[in-house]
Write a protein that holds these residues in place. Structure first.
Motif, mmCIF file in Angstrom:
data_model
loop_
_atom_site.group_PDB
_atom_site.id
_atom_site.type_symbol
_atom_site.label_atom_id
_atom_site.label_comp_id
_atom_site.label_asym_id
_atom_site.label_seq_id
_atom_site.Cartn_x
_atom_site.Cartn_y
_atom_site.Cartn_z
ATOM 1 N N GLY A 49 3.481 3.436 66.280
ATOM 2 C CA GLY A 49 3.969 4.381 65.287
ATOM 3 C C GLY A 49 3.177 4.338 63.996
ATOM 4 N N GLU A 50 2.821 3.127 63.544
ATOM 5 C CA GLU A 50 2.050 3.004 62.293
ATOM 6 C C GLU A 50 0.604 3.458 62.470
ATOM 7 N N ARG A 58 -3.424 9.644 63.103
ATOM 8 C CA ARG A 58 -3.210 10.666 64.127
ATOM 9 C C ARG A 58 -4.059 11.923 63.926
ATOM 10 N N ASP A 59 -4.540 12.136 62.703
ATOM 11 C CA ASP A 59 -5.395 13.307 62.468
ATOM 12 C C ASP A 59 -6.868 13.034 62.734
ATOM 13 N N ASP A 60 -7.189 11.804 63.115
ATOM 14 C CA ASP A 60 -8.570 11.450 63.445
ATOM 15 C C ASP A 60 -8.875 11.938 64.864
ATOM 16 N N ALA A 61 -9.841 12.796 64.994
ATOM 17 C CA ALA A 61 -10.161 13.395 66.298
ATOM 18 C C ALA A 61 -10.606 12.367 67.334
ATOM 19 N N SER A 62 -11.072 11.213 66.877
ATOM 20 C CA SER A 62 -11.571 10.209 67.823
ATOM 21 C C SER A 62 -10.482 9.261 68.309
ATOM 22 N N CYS A 85 4.957 11.829 71.286
ATOM 23 C CA CYS A 85 3.517 11.558 71.410
ATOM 24 C C CYS A 85 2.744 12.654 72.123
ATOM 25 N N GLU A 86 3.430 13.663 72.631
ATOM 26 C CA GLU A 86 2.749 14.733 73.370
ATOM 27 C C GLU A 86 1.625 15.407 72.580
ATOM 28 N N LYS A 137 -1.471 7.818 75.797
ATOM 29 C CA LYS A 137 -1.088 7.764 77.205
ATOM 30 C C LYS A 137 -0.311 6.484 77.461
ATOM 31 N N PHE A 138 0.834 6.625 78.132
ATOM 32 C CA PHE A 138 1.659 5.470 78.471
ATOM 33 C C PHE A 138 1.452 5.126 79.938
#
Length: 411
Positions: free
Chosen positions: A165-166, A172-176, A204-205, A210-211
């Motif tokens: 989560g952190e 999360r906005d980092d494309a890599s 997370c969708e 990936k889980f």
């Protein structure tokens, strides 16, 4: 000196939640010594927030020496290497030997790689403030060097989920960014409501997460991990949160039989093998197991202090009665869950409740009284308001748009 000899000697091995609580509760009429190798107490339930910069190491640490001395006891910064309850003695790495009339063992738990090849060398542990800071530095370095944020998280329990989560909060906005979370059980947060698994997957969708449940990691290398089914996952950072192990001192002292198990205790927290020794917190194994959570450790520490005093006074010991307390699980700024048995409440505003527990405990434990600790408390509060409370209040308008999942109530 003769008066001091009459006072009973109590040693506390370990100064985390259970050990420090026991020290604070014990009377100054006893000669109490707390032994721990670190000068800092750490609020471990929030170390995941270091990964996003919401918390700093200073905000999660308190001066353990000052806390113990304020309680009127002695702190020895050292590590216990020999514990002999039958002989009422212990020895430390620094060469000290101490006798005792009663002992409280609060040594916690160790990082557990389950003997996975390469994990000790190439995976990053997640058990302390220093561990979290090292992971944050690694993430920052990858960004600075322009390398892809390919991450593998071993373990889908509370620690692994809160770490994820952190990472999403900050990156999360980092494309890599791409994250693979590996969990041996069939669902995320095993042992808790299945609706949590579904909601976490939904959240997370939109991201490259990936889980991989129902599988384990067979080996770890500098370039990634290999799963037991042969699948190879590339990784620039492998974060290991999969499980706990009992410290060797438990077996070496005879408190745990056989090796690699926790110390067996009666419901009173008294060792099954030595009447003068109580084992509390993560290190203990009650007749009916309880979760290895901070709130249980705190309650155990308080009861152990009372029962040690009762033992030395020849009084009846009291059983540990774990109070049903809800769990607060944070998933970055995307969601916070309050779990009470099979019931689950979900709201980003619940982050304030988790923060409130942290603020209250740190203020209560802070040495030198409320007034002297006020500046630090205000600093923690401002940081929390700026980075946690304000963003969540601004998102209140979005509540009605959230879907209601089976088993989860949205506030």
């Amino acid at each position: 000196m003769s008066e001091k000899r009459k006072r009973k000697r109590i040693t506390i091995v370990g100064g985390n939640f259970a050990g420090l609580t026991a020290a604070i509760k014990l009377s100054r009429h006893h000669v109490v010594t707390v032994i721990d190798p670190s000068e800092h107490f750490e609020w471990l339930p929030n170390i995941h927030e270091i990964l996003s910069g919401v918390k700093t190491p200073q905000g999660l640490r308190l001066d353990r020496i000052a806390i113990v001395e304020q309680a009127g006891h002695r702190f020895l910064r050292d590590r216990v290497t020999v514990l002999q309850p039958a002989q009422c003695r212990l020895a430390t790495a620094g060469g000290c030997e101490l006798g005792f009339d009663a002992c409280i063992v609060a040594v916690g738990a160790l990082w557990n790689t389950h003997h996975t090849p390469g994990a000790d060398r190439y995976a990053m542990r997640f058990r302390s403030v220093a561990d979290a800071l090292a992971i944050e530095h690694r993430l920052h370095m990858l960004v600075q060097q322009g390398k892809p944020l390919r991450i593998v998280i071993a373990g889908g329990g509370i620690s692994g989920i809160e770490a994820l989560g952190e990472i999403l909060r900050r990156h999360r906005d980092d494309a890599s960014l791409s994250v693979e979370l590996v969990e041996a059980s069939a669902q995320l947060l095993p042992g808790l409501a299945a609706a949590l698994d579904a909601d976490l997957r939904r959240l997370c969708e939109p991201y490259a997460v990936k889980f991989r449940t129902g599988t384990t990691i067979a080996s770890v290398s500098p370039k990634g991990v290999r799963l037991t089914d042969g699948t190879r996952l590339r990784s620039e950072l492998t974060l290991w949160t999969a499980g706990l192990a009992p410290p060797a001192l438990l077996c070496e002292s005879g408190l745990a039989r056989p090796p690699q198990v926790w110390a067996d205790v009666h419901q009173t927290l008294q060792s099954r093998y030595f009447d003068n020794t109580f084992v509390v917190g993560d290190a203990s194994q009650l007749p009916q197991a309880v979760g290895k959570q901070a709130y249980n450790a705190i309650d155990m520490g308080a009861l152990a202090a009372a029962n040690v005093a009762h033992l030395l006074a020849g009084r009846t010991l009291k059983p540990f009665m774990p109070a049903p307390k809800p769990l607060l699980i944070a998933f970055g700024d995307l969601q916070t869950y309050l779990v009470a048995g099979s019931s689950v409440l979900a709201s980003t505003v619940l982050a304030g409740a988790k923060e409130g527990v942290y603020q209250l405990f740190m203020s209560q434990m802070a040495p030198n009284g409320v007034l002297n600790s006020l500046p630090a408390a205000v600093g923690r509060l401002w940081q929390s308001w700026h980075k946690l409370a304000l963003p969540q209040l601004l998102s209140l308008a979005d509540f009605k748009n959230l879907p209601d999942l089976r088993g989860i109530r949205l506030l």
